[in-house]
Write an enzyme that holds these catalytic residues in place. Structure first.
Site, PDB file in Angstrom:
ATOM      1  N   SER A  12       0.786  -1.178  -0.037  1.00 38.36           N
ATOM      2  CA  SER A  12       0.036   0.007   0.216  1.00 38.36           C
ATOM      3  C   SER A  12       1.024   1.503   0.095  1.00 38.36           C
ATOM      4  CB  SER A  12      -0.918   0.102   1.172  1.00 38.36           C
ATOM      5  OG  SER A  12       0.015  -0.165   2.358  1.00 38.36           O
ATOM      6  N   GLY A  13       2.136   1.253  -0.463  1.00 40.14           N
ATOM      7  CA  GLY A  13       2.957   2.209  -0.568  1.00 40.14           C
ATOM      8  C   GLY A  13       2.677   3.007  -1.767  1.00 40.14           C
ATOM      9  N   ALA A  15       3.870   2.876  -4.680  1.00 44.38           N
ATOM     10  CA  ALA A  15       3.836   2.052  -6.089  1.00 44.38           C
ATOM     11  C   ALA A  15       2.676   1.293  -6.281  1.00 44.38           C
ATOM     12  CB  ALA A  15       5.078   1.208  -5.788  1.00 44.38           C
ATOM     13  N   SER A  42       7.093   4.826   1.805  1.00 47.29           N
ATOM     14  CA  SER A  42       6.329   5.885   1.061  1.00 47.29           C
ATOM     15  C   SER A  42       5.993   7.108   2.115  1.00 47.29           C
ATOM     16  CB  SER A  42       5.343   5.639   0.148  1.00 47.29           C
ATOM     17  OG  SER A  42       5.819   4.607  -0.614  1.00 47.29           O
ATOM     18  N   ALA A  45       8.708   9.410   3.570  1.00 44.10           N
ATOM     19  CA  ALA A  45       9.685   9.840   2.623  1.00 44.10           C
ATOM     20  C   ALA A  45       9.670  11.590   3.066  1.00 44.10           C
ATOM     21  CB  ALA A  45       9.323   9.797   1.284  1.00 44.10           C
ATOM     22  N   GLN A  46      11.070  12.000   3.468  1.00 42.82           N
ATOM     23  CA  GLN A  46      10.960  13.459   3.683  1.00 42.82           C
ATOM     24  C   GLN A  46      11.304  14.502   2.605  1.00 42.82           C
ATOM     25  OE1 GLN A  46      13.932  13.749   6.661  1.00 42.82           O
ATOM     26  NE2 GLN A  46      12.493  12.327   7.943  1.00 42.82           N
ATOM     27  N   GLY A  48      11.298  14.472  -0.802  1.00 41.93           N
ATOM     28  CA  GLY A  48      10.478  15.021  -1.878  1.00 41.93           C
ATOM     29  C   GLY A  48      10.682  14.101  -3.142  1.00 41.93           C
ATOM     30  N   GLU A 114      19.050  18.561  -3.606  1.00 43.82           N
ATOM     31  CA  GLU A 114      19.602  17.431  -2.863  1.00 43.82           C
ATOM     32  C   GLU A 114      21.005  16.925  -3.758  1.00 43.82           C
ATOM     33  OE1 GLU A 114      16.059  15.386  -0.447  1.00 43.82           O
ATOM     34  OE2 GLU A 114      16.372  14.665  -2.613  1.00 43.82           O
ATOM     35  N   HIS A 233      21.886   5.691   3.745  1.00 44.84           N
ATOM     36  CA  HIS A 233      21.690   7.238   3.930  1.00 44.84           C
ATOM     37  C   HIS A 233      22.721   7.746   4.578  1.00 44.84           C
ATOM     38  CE1 HIS A 233      20.160  11.389   4.283  1.00 44.84           C
ATOM     39  NE2 HIS A 233      19.123  10.900   3.219  1.00 44.84           N
ATOM     40  N   ARG A 279      25.122  10.253  -2.522  1.00 46.04           N
ATOM     41  CA  ARG A 279      25.483   9.550  -1.348  1.00 46.04           C
ATOM     42  C   ARG A 279      26.516   8.420  -0.782  1.00 46.04           C
ATOM     43  NH1 ARG A 279      19.133   8.592  -0.570  1.00 46.04           N
ATOM     44  NH2 ARG A 279      18.363  10.890  -0.498  1.00 46.04           N
ATOM     45  N   HIS A 340      19.228   2.411   3.895  1.00 50.65           N
ATOM     46  CA  HIS A 340      18.048   3.283   3.515  1.00 50.65           C
ATOM     47  C   HIS A 340      17.212   2.855   2.275  1.00 50.65           C
ATOM     48  CE1 HIS A 340      16.096   7.073   2.971  1.00 50.65           C
ATOM     49  NE2 HIS A 340      16.610   7.103   1.808  1.00 50.65           N
ATOM     50  N   ARG A 375      21.449   5.051  -6.261  1.00 53.33           N
ATOM     51  CA  ARG A 375      20.242   5.809  -6.606  1.00 53.33           C
ATOM     52  C   ARG A 375      20.328   7.412  -6.457  1.00 53.33           C
ATOM     53  NH1 ARG A 375      15.530   7.526  -3.564  1.00 53.33           N
ATOM     54  NH2 ARG A 375      16.723   7.005  -1.741  1.00 53.33           N
TER      55      ARG A 375
HETATM   56  P1  FAD Z   1       6.756   0.955   0.745  1.00 49.30           P
HETATM   57  O1  FAD Z   1       6.228   2.364   0.659  1.00 49.30           O
HETATM   58  O2  FAD Z   1       7.487   0.800   1.655  1.00 49.30           O
HETATM   59  O3  FAD Z   1       5.210   0.176   0.637  1.00 49.30           O
HETATM   60  C1  FAD Z   1       5.468  -1.419   0.812  1.00 49.30           C
HETATM   61  C2  FAD Z   1       4.109  -1.843   1.303  1.00 49.30           C
HETATM   62  O4  FAD Z   1       4.302  -3.383   0.972  1.00 49.30           O
HETATM   63  C3  FAD Z   1       3.502  -1.766   2.568  1.00 49.30           C
HETATM   64  O5  FAD Z   1       2.377  -1.709   2.434  1.00 49.30           O
HETATM   65  C4  FAD Z   1       3.892  -3.027   3.296  1.00 49.30           C
HETATM   66  O6  FAD Z   1       2.788  -3.368   4.234  1.00 49.30           O
HETATM   67  C5  FAD Z   1       3.461  -4.121   2.152  1.00 49.30           C
HETATM   68  N1  FAD Z   1       4.206  -5.336   2.191  1.00 49.30           N
HETATM   69  C6  FAD Z   1       5.475  -5.522   2.598  1.00 49.30           C
HETATM   70  N2  FAD Z   1       5.520  -7.140   2.742  1.00 49.30           N
HETATM   71  C7  FAD Z   1       4.608  -7.518   2.395  1.00 49.30           C
HETATM   72  C8  FAD Z   1       3.933  -8.840   2.598  1.00 49.30           C
HETATM   73  N3  FAD Z   1       4.666  -9.824   2.691  1.00 49.30           N
HETATM   74  N4  FAD Z   1       2.464  -9.034   2.445  1.00 49.30           N
HETATM   75  C9  FAD Z   1       1.822  -7.950   2.353  1.00 49.30           C
HETATM   76  N5  FAD Z   1       1.901  -6.658   2.290  1.00 49.30           N
HETATM   77  C10 FAD Z   1       3.615  -6.478   2.399  1.00 49.30           C
HETATM   78  N6  FAD Z   1      12.392   8.533  -1.743  1.00 49.30           N
HETATM   79  C11 FAD Z   1      12.352   9.776  -2.572  1.00 49.30           C
HETATM   80  O7  FAD Z   1      11.944   9.615  -4.012  1.00 49.30           O
HETATM   81  N7  FAD Z   1      12.338  10.772  -1.915  1.00 49.30           N
HETATM   82  C12 FAD Z   1      12.365  11.200  -0.543  1.00 49.30           C
HETATM   83  O8  FAD Z   1      12.169  11.954   0.001  1.00 49.30           O
HETATM   84  C13 FAD Z   1      12.395   9.785   0.204  1.00 49.30           C
HETATM   85  N8  FAD Z   1      12.826   9.906   1.656  1.00 49.30           N
HETATM   86  C14 FAD Z   1      12.621   8.597   2.274  1.00 49.30           C
HETATM   87  C15 FAD Z   1      12.752   8.754   3.709  1.00 49.30           C
HETATM   88  C16 FAD Z   1      12.968   7.573   4.454  1.00 49.30           C
HETATM   89  C17 FAD Z   1      12.715   7.543   5.992  1.00 49.30           C
HETATM   90  C18 FAD Z   1      12.941   6.214   3.786  1.00 49.30           C
HETATM   91  C19 FAD Z   1      12.728   5.094   4.353  1.00 49.30           C
HETATM   92  C20 FAD Z   1      12.828   6.218   2.477  1.00 49.30           C
HETATM   93  C21 FAD Z   1      12.935   7.490   1.476  1.00 49.30           C
HETATM   94  N9  FAD Z   1      12.711   7.422   0.044  1.00 49.30           N
HETATM   95  C22 FAD Z   1      12.592   8.634  -0.533  1.00 49.30           C
HETATM   96  C23 FAD Z   1      12.684   5.980  -0.435  1.00 49.30           C
HETATM   97  C24 FAD Z   1      11.407   5.874  -0.624  1.00 49.30           C
HETATM   98  O9  FAD Z   1      10.334   6.286   0.278  1.00 49.30           O
HETATM   99  C25 FAD Z   1      10.675   4.501  -0.988  1.00 49.30           C
HETATM  100  O10 FAD Z   1      11.655   3.897  -2.058  1.00 49.30           O
HETATM  101  C26 FAD Z   1       9.358   4.333  -1.751  1.00 49.30           C
HETATM  102  O11 FAD Z   1       8.554   4.932  -0.991  1.00 49.30           O
HETATM  103  C27 FAD Z   1       8.885   2.897  -1.650  1.00 49.30           C
HETATM  104  O12 FAD Z   1       7.897   2.691  -2.010  1.00 49.30           O
HETATM  105  P2  FAD Z   1       6.842   1.313  -2.146  1.00 49.30           P
HETATM  106  O13 FAD Z   1       5.584   1.619  -2.590  1.00 49.30           O
HETATM  107  O14 FAD Z   1       7.769   0.387  -3.034  1.00 49.30           O
HETATM  108  O15 FAD Z   1       7.104   0.582  -0.745  1.00 49.30           O
HETATM  109  C1  SIN Z   2      16.039  12.472   2.171  1.00 45.63           C
HETATM  110  O1  SIN Z   2      14.993  13.231   2.301  1.00 45.63           O
HETATM  111  O2  SIN Z   2      16.963  12.637   2.340  1.00 45.63           O
HETATM  112  C2  SIN Z   2      15.633  11.161   1.495  1.00 45.63           C
HETATM  113  C3  SIN Z   2      15.258  11.318   0.061  1.00 45.63           C
HETATM  114  C4  SIN Z   2      15.579  10.044  -0.572  1.00 45.63           C
HETATM  115  O3  SIN Z   2      15.926   9.067   0.068  1.00 45.63           O
HETATM  116  O4  SIN Z   2      15.386  10.166  -2.188  1.00 45.63           O
END
Ligand code: FAD
Ligand code: SIN
Length: 552
Positions: A12-13, A15, A42, A45-46, A48, A114, A233, A279, A340, A375
Site C-alpha cells: 500500500s505504498g 507504488a 512511502s 519520505a522526507q 521530496g 539534494e 543514507h 550519497r 536506506h 540511486r
Molecule cells: P513501501 O512504501 O515501503 O510500501 C511497501 C508496502 O508493502 C507496505 O504496504 C507493506 O505493508 C507491504 N508489504 C511488504 N511485505 C508484504 C507482505 N509480505 N505481504 C503484504 N504486504 C506487504 N524516496 C524519494 O524519492 N524521496 C524521498 O524524500 C525519500 N525519503 C525517504 C525517507 C525515508 C525515511 C525512507 C525510509 C525512504 C525514503 N525514500 C525517499 C525512499 C522511498 O520512500 C521508497 O523507496 C518508496 O516509498 C518505496 O515505495 P514502495 O511503494 O515501493 O514501498
Molecule cells: C531524504 O530526504 O534525504 C531522502 C531522500 C531520498 O531517499 O530520496
C-alpha cells in the site's frame, strides 16, 4: 478462504497506490498490506520527488545527473523513460490535490536541492512529503468501491499455475488477525512490497521492509539484479537511546554542513561537490571520519540558517530532534549512516512485467535499471509513480507479455538451500543476529572473506530454520521444488499463529541476504555503493549482476 479479483496489489505504498488509482473504476482490485495501510516507507519520505518542473531545467540534465550518480550502471533507456515522465508524474499528484510547499512570493512549487542534482528540482511538502502524498492518495481509495483493502495480511508465497509454472495466478496470504491462510486469485498480481532495510542494524526503513516481495518472486522463478547496491543514507540521527530517524538530505541541500567533532568541515577534502556529492561518496567519507576519530557519529549543522527558514522547511525534523532534547536551530545534529534503499530487485521491463506471466513489480522491490550503482536522491518516489502507472496501462490495454531483457552475464543459482548446508551447532537463527552479521560483513566497506563467512553462516541458518520450523511448508517448497512449483498449493496447516509471521519474515530475510552476498561476491570491482577493499578500482565495463533461479 478464497478471494477472486482482476488485480491483486501487494503493498500500500506509493507504488501500489499508483497502480490502484490508475486502473479503471470497473476493475476489481485488492490491495494487501502486511500491517496498517499507512505503515510504509512511502509515508516516511522526507526530501521530496524529483521532477523536471522549472522551465530552465531539462530532461537531459536530470537524465545526466541520474547517470552520474548511478556510476555507469544505469540502463539509459529506463532512465530516459522514467525522467521523461517526471513532469507528468508530478502533474498527476497535483491533479489529486497533493499539497506541496509553495513559494510565498509567487505560489509556484518550491523546489529544493539534494545531493547529485545539478538543479533545484525536488518538489516537497515541507519535510513530510511522503506522508502528505500517501494520506492524500489513500483518502481517495474510500471513493473507489472497486478497490478492496485488506490490512494485516502477510503475503507468504506467489501461486503459479498448475499447467504453467511460469504464470502467476495469485498469492497465499496469512491473515494476521484470524491466523487463517487465505488464497487470493487474479490474472494480474502486482508486487509492491518495498525494500530490505530491516536486514541491517540501523535503518531508516519501517518494520515492514524485510524484502518479502523479492524473496517470494525469486522462489517463484523470477530473476533479480544488482542486490549488492544497498544505499546507506549518510545522515540518520545518532543520539543515544533515540530510534534511527532520517535527517533529510534536503538539510544539506538548504545549506547544512558536515563537521568533525572539533567543528571542522571535512566534505570539501573528499569531493568538490562537498556535502552535495552523491550519497555513496558522502556515506563513505562519514564512515572514514568516524573511524579516524573513533566516534560513533559526525555532526550536521544547519544552525547558521535563520530559525524561521529551518522551522518552515523542516518542522518534523525539528520537532523529532526536540523531543530528544536537541534544538537543531541552535545545535549541530549527531548523525551516522543507516541502511536506506535497495537499488536492485526483481527484474522488470518498462511496463513492470517480470519473468512470470501475470506478475508485475513496481517501486523499491523492482529493478527497473533507473538507479544503477547508486540511486539519485528523490528518484524513487518518481519511479514508484511512473512504473505504477505503466503497469496500470499495461493491464488496461492488455499489452502482450514481454519478459525483461536477457543478460549475457547471468549467474544461475538454485533457490533451494544447498544440500550440503548442514545446520551448525551455533544458536538458532534470529533477526537480530542476521542484522548484526549483515551490518558487519555487508556494510559500507566490504571484502570477499567477510562476505564468504556471512554467506556460509546464512546458509547454515537457512537449513536450521527449515529443519526446525513449519517454514518449510509455507514459506519455501524445499522438499521437491519442481513438484511444489507445479502444484502451487500449500500443504501447510490452514491456521497459523502470528508468531509464524516472525519465521516467514526471517525466512525471507535469509533468502534476500544470500542474494545480496551472492551479487556482492560476483562483483570484482568497486562501483557506486559497492566498495570492496579486495577490488578497490572500477572495472572498465559496467555490467549489472543478474541472478537467475534454476530449478532442478
Ligand atoms: P513501501 O512504501 O515501503 O510500501 C511497501 C508496502 O508493502 C507496505 O504496504 C507493506 O505493508 C507491504 N508489504 C511488504 N511485505 C508484504 C507482505 N509480505 N505481504 C503484504 N504486504 C506487504 N524516496 C524519494 O524519492 N524521496 C524521498 O524524500 C525519500 N525519503 C525517504 C525517507 C525515508 C525515511 C525512507 C525510509 C525512504 C525514503 N525514500 C525517499 C525512499 C522511498 O520512500 C521508497 O523507496 C518508496 O516509498 C518505496 O515505495 P514502495 O511503494 O515501493 O514501498
Ligand atoms: C531524504 O530526504 O534525504 C531522502 C531522500 C531520498 O531517499 O530520496
Amino acid at each position: 478462504m478464497k478471494h477472486d479479483f482482476d488485480t491483486i496489489i501487494i503493498g500500500s505504498g506509493l507504488a501500489g497506490l499508483s497502480v490502484a488509482l490508475s486502473l479503471p473504476s470497473n476493475h476489481r482490485i485488492a490491495i494487501l498490506s502486511k500491517d496498517a495501510l499507512i505503515n510504509t516507507a512511502s509515508d516516511k519520505a522526507q526530501g521530496g520527488i524529483a521532477a523536471v518542473w522549472d522551465s530552465q531545467d531539462s530532461f537531459e540534465r536530470h537524465i545526466n545527473d541520474t547517470l552520474v550518480a548511478g556510476a555507469g550502471l544505469c540502463e539509459k533507456e529506463a532512465v530516459t523513460h522514467i525522467v521523461e515522465h517526471s513532469t507528468d508524474a508530478l502533474q498527476w499528484l497535483l491533479s489529486h490535490q497533493v499539497d506541496f510547499t509553495r513559494n510565498e512570493s509567487d505560489q509556484q512549487l518550491h523546489l529544493t536541492l539534494e545531493g547529485g542534482h545539478s538543479w533545484r528540482r525536488i518538489a516537497h511538502a515541507s519535510d513530510k512529503t511522503g506522508h502528505v502524498i500517501t494520506q492524500t492518495l489513500q483518502s481517495l481509495l474510500g471513493k473507489c468501491p472497486n478497490i478492496h483493502i485488506f490490512e494485516q495480511r502477510t503475503s507468504v508465497a506467489l501461486l503459479t499455475s498448475r499447467e504453467n509454472a511460469s504464470e502467476c495466478i495469485g498469492v497465499k496470504v496469512l491473515n494476521r488477525q484470524s491466523g487463517e491462510m487465505e488464497t487470493f486469485l487474479a490474472p494480474n498480481t502486482v508486487l509492491a512490497t518495498g525494500g530490505t532495510g530491516q536486514l541491517f542494524t540501523h535503518t531508516t526503513n519501517p518494520e515492514i521492509a524485510t524484502g518479502d516481495g523479492i524473496a517470494m518472486a525469486w522462489r517463484a522463478g523470477c530473476r533479480v539484479a544488482n542486490m549488492e547496491f544497498i544505499q546507506f543514507h549518510p545522515t540518520a540521527l545518532a543520539l543515544p537511546n533515540a530510534p534511527t530517524f532520517l535527517i533529510s538530505e534536503a538539510v544539506r541541500g538548504e545549506g547544512g554542513v558536515l563537521l568533525r567533532p572539533d567543528g571542522s568541515r571535512f566534505m570539501p577534502s573528499y569531493d568538490k561537490r562537498a556535502e552535495l556529492a552523491p550519497r555513496d561518496i558522502v556515506a563513505r567519507a562519514i564512515e572514514s571520519e568516524m573511524k579516524k576519530n573513533g566516534t560513533s557519529h559526525v555532526l550536521l549543522d544547519i544552525s547558521h540558517k535563520p530559525k524561521e527558514q529551518i522551522l518552515h522547511h523542516f518542522p518534523m525534523i525539528h520537532e523529532t530532534c526536540l523531543s530528544h532534547g536537541l534544538d537543531i536551530c541552535t545545535t549541530p545534529i549527531p548523525v551516522a549512516p543507516a541502511s536506506h534503499y535497495t537499488c536492485g530487485g526483481v527484474l522488470v521491463n518498462r511496463n513492470g512485467q517480470t519473468d512470470l506471466k501475470g506478475l508485475y513489480c513496481a517501486g523499491e522491490t523492482a529493478y527497473t535499471g533507473l538507479h544503477g550503482a547508486n540511486r539519485l536522491a528523490s528518484n524513487s518516489l518518481l519511479e514508484c509513480i511512473v512504473t505504477g502507472r505503466s503497469i496500470a496501462n499495461s493491464i488496461t490495454a492488455g499489452l502482450p507479455w514481454e519478459t525483461p531483457a536477457v543478460y549475457e552475464h547471468t549467474i544461475h543459482i538454485s533457490p533451494a538451500p544447498a544440500s550440503n548446508s548442514q545446520p551448525e551447532a551455533s544458536h538458532a537463527p534470529n533477526k537480530n543476529s542476521l542484522r548484526q552479521l549483515m551490518t558487519q560483513c555487508f556494510g559500507i566497506v566490504r571484502n570477499d572473506a567477510g562476505m564468504q563467512t556471512a554467506l556460509s553462516q546464512l546458509k547454515s541458518w537457512k537449513a536450521q530454520l527449515l529443519n526446525n520450523s513449519v517454514a518449510k511448508d509455507y514459506a519455501f517448497p524445499s522438499r521437491s521444488v519442481e513438484t511444489s512449483r507445479k502444484v502451487a498449493h500449500f500443504s501447510a496447516s490452514n491456521c497459523l499463529q502470528d508468531s509464524n509471521l516472525n519465521e516467514i519474515e526471517l525466512n525471507n530475510m535469509l533468502d534476500v541476504a544470500c542474494l545480496m552476498l551472492q551479487c556482492g561476491l560476483a562483483r570484482k570491482e568497486s562501483r557506486g555503493l559497492h566498495y570492496t577493499t579486495d577490488y578497490p578500482n572500477k572495472a572498465e565495463t559496467a555490467k549489472p549482476t543478474v541472478l537467475s533461479p534454476v530449478f532442478s
